[in-house]
Scaffold this active site. Structure first.
Site, short mmCIF file in Angstrom:
data_model
loop_
_atom_site.label_atom_id
_atom_site.label_comp_id
_atom_site.label_asym_id
_atom_site.label_seq_id
_atom_site.Cartn_x
_atom_site.Cartn_y
_atom_site.Cartn_z
N ASN A 146 42.83 38.11 36.74
CA ASN A 146 42.46 39.14 35.77
C ASN A 146 42.88 38.70 34.38
OD1 ASN A 146 45.22 39.70 36.69
ND2 ASN A 146 45.09 41.70 35.71
N CYS A 188 37.93 46.83 42.87
CA CYS A 188 37.44 48.05 42.21
C CYS A 188 35.95 48.21 42.47
CB CYS A 188 37.74 47.99 40.71
SG CYS A 188 36.69 46.84 39.78
N GLU A 215 43.23 40.55 30.73
CA GLU A 215 43.18 41.80 29.96
C GLU A 215 42.89 41.52 28.49
OE1 GLU A 215 46.25 44.37 32.73
OE2 GLU A 215 46.92 43.76 30.76
N CYS A 272 38.24 41.56 35.84
CA CYS A 272 39.01 41.53 37.09
C CYS A 272 38.99 40.12 37.68
CB CYS A 272 38.41 42.50 38.10
SG CYS A 272 38.44 44.23 37.58
N GLU A 283 38.35 39.19 40.71
CA GLU A 283 37.21 38.96 41.59
C GLU A 283 35.98 38.52 40.81
OE1 GLU A 283 39.31 41.53 41.44
OE2 GLU A 283 39.16 42.78 43.23
#
Length: 130
Positions: A45, A89, A47, A56, A58
């Protein structure tokens, strides 16, 4: 995939987690994507101060795999902070479903490790339409 292979994939996700950029949430996530023939693509991830611009682990792994020329994905492992639930998510579930709804998903939970498929996580996904 065998349990040993999934364990190795989860170990790779834990390794990727160490490289996460998460200065705002301190919630580090790593992903390891099995693209076949022994190849594993990692993601983490990332940010951003403008929170909605983060990505994310993934989806980072999927983007890296696509960039490297891979299109077939067999399994993904996701590892987060110790003791935290790190199921993909909703956005990640949809992106994973685009490529293989039957993809195996292994992720960490407060009780250990869970194993499922993308289709079980997102049974009424869109597409793919290609």
């Amino acid at each position: 995939m065998s349990s040993a292979e999934l364990d190795d994939l989860l170990s790779a996700a834990h390794d990727a987690r160490a490289r996460a950029y998460a200065p705002y949430s301190n919630f580090r996530v790593g992903a390891a994507l099995d693209v076949g023939d022994g190849h594993v693509i990692l993601g983490t991830n990332v940010e951003n101060a403008s929170y909605g611009l983060g990505i994310c682990a993934e989806r980072a792994a999927i983007a890296a795999a696509i960039t490297a020329g891979f299109r077939t994905f067999h399994a993904i492992a996701v590892a987060g902070n110790e003791g935290a639930l790190t199921s993909p998510c909703g956005a990640c579930r949809q992106v994973l479903a685009e490529f293989n709804p039957e993809m195996i998903v292994v992720y960490t939970t407060p009780d250990g490790v869970a194993r499922t498929t993308v289709a079980e996580l997102l049974p009424h996904h869109f597409g793919p339409f290609v």
